[in-house]
Design a protein around this motif. Structure first.
Motif, PDB file in Angstrom:
ATOM      1  N   SER A 262       0.876  -0.965  -0.129  1.00  0.00           N
ATOM      2  CA  SER A 262      -0.154   0.114  -0.009  1.00  0.00           C
ATOM      3  C   SER A 262       0.515   1.204   0.041  1.00  0.00           C
ATOM      4  O   SER A 262       0.613   2.575  -0.465  1.00  0.00           O
ATOM      5  CB  SER A 262      -0.875  -0.482   1.182  1.00  0.00           C
ATOM      6  OG  SER A 262       0.090   0.156   2.532  1.00  0.00           O
ATOM      7  N   ASN A 263       1.891   1.037   0.385  1.00  0.00           N
ATOM      8  CA  ASN A 263       2.828   2.253   0.662  1.00  0.00           C
ATOM      9  C   ASN A 263       3.383   2.803  -1.128  1.00  0.00           C
ATOM     10  O   ASN A 263       3.680   4.065  -0.901  1.00  0.00           O
ATOM     11  CB  ASN A 263       3.714   2.267   1.572  1.00  0.00           C
ATOM     12  CG  ASN A 263       3.368   2.174   3.106  1.00  0.00           C
ATOM     13  OD1 ASN A 263       2.414   2.956   3.332  1.00  0.00           O
ATOM     14  ND2 ASN A 263       4.188   1.329   4.129  1.00  0.00           N
ATOM     15  N   ILE A 266       0.518   4.470  -2.112  1.00  0.00           N
ATOM     16  CA  ILE A 266       0.971   6.092  -1.797  1.00  0.00           C
ATOM     17  C   ILE A 266       2.038   7.127  -2.443  1.00  0.00           C
ATOM     18  O   ILE A 266       1.884   8.232  -3.155  1.00  0.00           O
ATOM     19  CB  ILE A 266       0.656   5.808  -0.241  1.00  0.00           C
ATOM     20  CG1 ILE A 266      -1.069   5.134  -0.055  1.00  0.00           C
ATOM     21  CG2 ILE A 266       0.799   7.358   0.454  1.00  0.00           C
ATOM     22  CD1 ILE A 266      -0.496   4.819   1.720  1.00  0.00           C
ATOM     23  N   GLN A 267       3.280   6.311  -2.917  1.00  0.00           N
ATOM     24  CA  GLN A 267       4.463   7.252  -3.312  1.00  0.00           C
ATOM     25  C   GLN A 267       4.137   7.627  -5.148  1.00  0.00           C
ATOM     26  O   GLN A 267       4.528   8.523  -5.041  1.00  0.00           O
ATOM     27  CB  GLN A 267       5.435   5.937  -2.790  1.00  0.00           C
ATOM     28  CG  GLN A 267       6.725   6.252  -3.862  1.00  0.00           C
ATOM     29  CD  GLN A 267       7.042   7.497  -2.636  1.00  0.00           C
ATOM     30  OE1 GLN A 267       6.883   7.332  -1.262  1.00  0.00           O
ATOM     31  NE2 GLN A 267       7.347   8.435  -3.143  1.00  0.00           N
ATOM     32  N   ALA A 269       0.984   8.631  -5.743  1.00  0.00           N
ATOM     33  CA  ALA A 269       0.668   9.330  -5.607  1.00  0.00           C
ATOM     34  C   ALA A 269       1.239  10.926  -5.143  1.00  0.00           C
ATOM     35  O   ALA A 269       1.201  11.942  -5.659  1.00  0.00           O
ATOM     36  CB  ALA A 269      -0.666   9.614  -4.436  1.00  0.00           C
ATOM     37  N   CYS A 404      -4.683  -0.009   5.238  1.00  0.00           N
ATOM     38  CA  CYS A 404      -3.959  -0.906   3.914  1.00  0.00           C
ATOM     39  C   CYS A 404      -4.613  -0.093   2.071  1.00  0.00           C
ATOM     40  O   CYS A 404      -5.042   0.749   1.497  1.00  0.00           O
ATOM     41  CB  CYS A 404      -3.506  -1.868   3.834  1.00  0.00           C
ATOM     42  SG  CYS A 404      -2.321  -2.314   5.090  1.00  0.00           S
ATOM     43  N   ARG A 407      -6.613   2.759   2.219  1.00  0.00           N
ATOM     44  CA  ARG A 407      -5.732   4.123   2.045  1.00  0.00           C
ATOM     45  C   ARG A 407      -5.969   4.506   0.381  1.00  0.00           C
ATOM     46  O   ARG A 407      -5.696   5.213  -0.839  1.00  0.00           O
ATOM     47  CB  ARG A 407      -4.420   3.643   2.477  1.00  0.00           C
ATOM     48  CG  ARG A 407      -4.324   4.605   3.792  1.00  0.00           C
ATOM     49  CD  ARG A 407      -3.045   3.687   4.299  1.00  0.00           C
ATOM     50  NE  ARG A 407      -3.233   4.406   5.835  1.00  0.00           N
ATOM     51  CZ  ARG A 407      -2.506   4.271   6.241  1.00  0.00           C
ATOM     52  NH1 ARG A 407      -0.696   3.672   6.414  1.00  0.00           N
ATOM     53  NH2 ARG A 407      -2.294   4.638   7.277  1.00  0.00           N
ATOM     54  N   VAL A 408      -5.603   1.983   0.027  1.00  0.00           N
ATOM     55  CA  VAL A 408      -5.657   2.061  -2.117  1.00  0.00           C
ATOM     56  C   VAL A 408      -6.613   2.662  -2.372  1.00  0.00           C
ATOM     57  O   VAL A 408      -6.213   3.458  -3.317  1.00  0.00           O
ATOM     58  CB  VAL A 408      -5.056   1.045  -2.075  1.00  0.00           C
ATOM     59  CG1 VAL A 408      -5.025   0.501  -3.644  1.00  0.00           C
ATOM     60  CG2 VAL A 408      -4.394   0.300  -1.324  1.00  0.00           C
ATOM     61  N   ILE A 411      -6.671   6.566  -2.411  1.00  0.00           N
ATOM     62  CA  ILE A 411      -5.790   7.113  -3.373  1.00  0.00           C
ATOM     63  C   ILE A 411      -6.550   7.028  -5.214  1.00  0.00           C
ATOM     64  O   ILE A 411      -6.270   7.644  -5.742  1.00  0.00           O
ATOM     65  CB  ILE A 411      -4.432   6.645  -4.049  1.00  0.00           C
ATOM     66  CG1 ILE A 411      -4.289   6.791  -1.825  1.00  0.00           C
ATOM     67  CG2 ILE A 411      -4.071   6.957  -5.169  1.00  0.00           C
ATOM     68  CD1 ILE A 411      -3.678   8.112  -1.905  1.00  0.00           C
ATOM     69  N   VAL A 424      -2.970  14.154   0.521  1.00  0.00           N
ATOM     70  CA  VAL A 424      -2.634  12.628   1.023  1.00  0.00           C
ATOM     71  C   VAL A 424      -2.285  12.589   2.261  1.00  0.00           C
ATOM     72  O   VAL A 424      -2.893  11.429   2.650  1.00  0.00           O
ATOM     73  CB  VAL A 424      -1.601  12.724  -0.192  1.00  0.00           C
ATOM     74  CG1 VAL A 424      -0.711  11.219   0.194  1.00  0.00           C
ATOM     75  CG2 VAL A 424      -1.713  13.224  -1.393  1.00  0.00           C
ATOM     76  N   TYR A 428      -3.414   8.931   5.712  1.00  0.00           N
ATOM     77  CA  TYR A 428      -3.106   8.688   7.650  1.00  0.00           C
ATOM     78  C   TYR A 428      -3.633   8.664   8.780  1.00  0.00           C
ATOM     79  O   TYR A 428      -4.564   7.770   9.581  1.00  0.00           O
ATOM     80  CB  TYR A 428      -1.168   9.178   7.885  1.00  0.00           C
ATOM     81  CG  TYR A 428      -0.621   8.183   6.839  1.00  0.00           C
ATOM     82  CD1 TYR A 428      -0.366   7.252   6.873  1.00  0.00           C
ATOM     83  CD2 TYR A 428      -0.394   9.253   5.972  1.00  0.00           C
ATOM     84  CE1 TYR A 428       0.876   6.522   5.893  1.00  0.00           C
ATOM     85  CE2 TYR A 428       0.949   8.101   4.632  1.00  0.00           C
ATOM     86  CZ  TYR A 428       0.646   7.103   3.927  1.00  0.00           C
ATOM     87  OH  TYR A 428       2.056   6.823   3.668  1.00  0.00           O
TER      88      TYR A 428
END
Length: 471
Positions: A262-263, A266-267, A269, A404, A407-408, A411, A424, A428
């Motif tokens: 998931s990170n 986000i990266q 984005a 996870c 968040r996905v 995004i 963004v 969190y």
């Protein structure tokens, strides 16, 4: 002779006496170990970037998501060993600990070899999927293959650390990591500057450092007497112990792996806002990590303390442990986060960049994420409490959905509408609140059923899996 009088000085009696002081003795070294590891990882990038080239630095940095995905999956299994051994100690079944420990070490060796093999095979394909720039691809592939050569050593250290943590010994693993970290730094300088080995030099230095930490923790266990004495001849996979390790550690490892996935999303984005945002976000992330390590330290301590006390039927003490851990994690993390927030401008300016655009984005990350890091204690401590009594899958699923998948989806839906980085960053704390609330509710529901004294004195948690005596 009194058992307390014969207890080795590096082991803690978690079943009696004060909780806060003993918990700090376990949690703080764990937090420091993670912090040191983060600093050593940062050193790899700094040495590559300063003394080799920007491409070498990029090659090291581009591998972080891949390494995290694979490592998180397998190192989560060490939590299973920790819970199993702590439960046996708490139940007074110390004659079974040695067999459980050797099963855990067998798992660590098998996992390490799998990671070594798979890592070398998937290095180039997976870096290609991540759109690694062609200019750094050869360096990145070479770095990743060399890094994965050290996976068996890393797994041995992690499982050895889990074994010692199960009896409250976290100082000696910390010293092992400190020494191996210094070896890493020295070798980085020698190989990169002296031998001009670029990013390969940092990978070789890390692999050797992992071997050193594994050798040190192995030496500690070989010199142990009694239940924690390690003997290569006793390596075996006890089926019942193996099931327990996988049942607890598997969900934890899967959770960590999907977090990494998931990170990466986000990266993508974050990349949308340009190079300055990427650099500023990376700078702010370092402070966030250090704040989180204190939550993680108390969460891991919670798993061990509750595992022992649950196995000993000390249910009210289990509740007290969870409360103290939650308060401690929030307070320690709040102090660290607030310190970073108060000194945010000089920290970013002096350590990372004087570029005002980079500083701007770093401050946003520190303000909206690092400063609110204490919120993660809600789901980490409650989840750790549940793992301590054998409930690992449910909190892992809730955390995966809340932190996870949510968040996905956010995004994916909102990326076309984003106008600034703050939009963004806010995902969190929002997901922390949602996930924390859900895991705490689960904790209350489960413990109302689990923490009920039974006049018939039902078998303890470890016996529910019919653990056979193994001599």
């Amino acid at each position: 002779m009194d058992e307390e009088a014969t207890r080795p000085s590096h082991q803690l009696n978690m079943l009696e006496g004060g909780i806060f002081g003993k918990m700090c003795k376990v949690a703080i070294p764990i937090a420091l170990m993670s912090t040191l590891q983060q600093l050593f990882n940062a050193t790899d990038m700094a040495v590559a970037g300063r003394f080799a080239s920007s491409n070498a630095m990029a090659a090291v940095g581009s591998n972080a998501p891949v390494i995290n995905i694979v490592v998180m999956l397998f190192t989560g299994l060490s939590i299973g060993s920790n819970v199993l051994i702590a439960g046996l100690v708490g139940a007074g079944k110390k004659e079974r600990v040695n067999a459980a420990m050797h099963t855990g070490f067998s798992v660590s060796l098998i996992s390490g070899l799998i990671m070594l093999t798979v890592g070398c095979l998937i290095a180039k394909p997976i870096l290609g999927l991540l759109d690694t720039p062609a200019s750094i691809m050869p360096l990145a592939v070479s770095y990743l293959k060399l890094y994965f050569l050290g996976m068996p050593f890393l797994m041995i250290y992690d499982f050895g650390n889990a074994v010692l943590r199960a009896v409250g010994d976290t100082k000696r693993p910390l010293f092992c990591l400190m020494f191996s970290g210094m070896v890493n730094v020295v070798l980085n300088l020698i190989l990169v500057i002296g031998f001009q080995m670029s990013s390969d030099g940092t990978a070789i230095a890390t692999t050797i450092a992992n071997a050193v930490s594994a050798a040190l923790i192995y030496r500690l266990l070989v010199k142990e007497t009694g239940m924690l004495h390690f003997d290569w001849k006793k390596l075996a996979l006890n089926r019942t112990y193996l099931k327990r390790i996988i049942a607890i550690g598997g969900p934890a490892g899967l959770q960590g792996m999907i977090f990494s996935v998931s990170n990466i999303v986000i990266q993508a984005a974050i990349n949308h806002f340009g190079a300055a945002c990427v650099a500023g976000n990376s700078a702010g992330l370092n402070f966030e990590y250090i704040s989180y390590f204190f939550v993680n330290g108390f969460a891991q301590a919670t798993v061990t303390f509750i595992s022992q006390n649950y196995a000993a039927h000390q249910y009210q003490r289990c509740r007290k442990i969870a409360r103290i851990a939650m308060i401690s994690a929030v307070l320690f993390t709040a102090v660290v986060s607030m310190t970073f927030y108060v000194f945010r401008y000089p920290l970013v300016d002096d350590i990372f960049s004087t570029n005002q655009a980079v500083v701007h984005y770093a401050i946003i990350r520190i303000t909206f994420i690092a400063l609110l890091e204490p919120l993660t204690a809600t789901y980490e401590i409650a989840g750790g409490s549940l793992r301590g009594i054998g409930h690992s899958l449910a909190p892992a699923i809730i955390t995966l959905v809340g932190c996870c998948i949510l968040r996905v989806v956010y995004i994916a839906v909102m990326l076309p509408h984003f106008t600034n980085f703050t939009q963004v960053a806010l995902i969190y704390p929002v997901t922390w609140i949602v996930t924390g609330t859900a895991v705490i509710c689960l904790y209350e529901s489960v413990t109302r059923k689990e923490y009920v004294p039974d006049a018939k004195e039902e078998p303890i948690a470890v016996d529910r899996l019919q653990l056979a005596s193994h001599h």
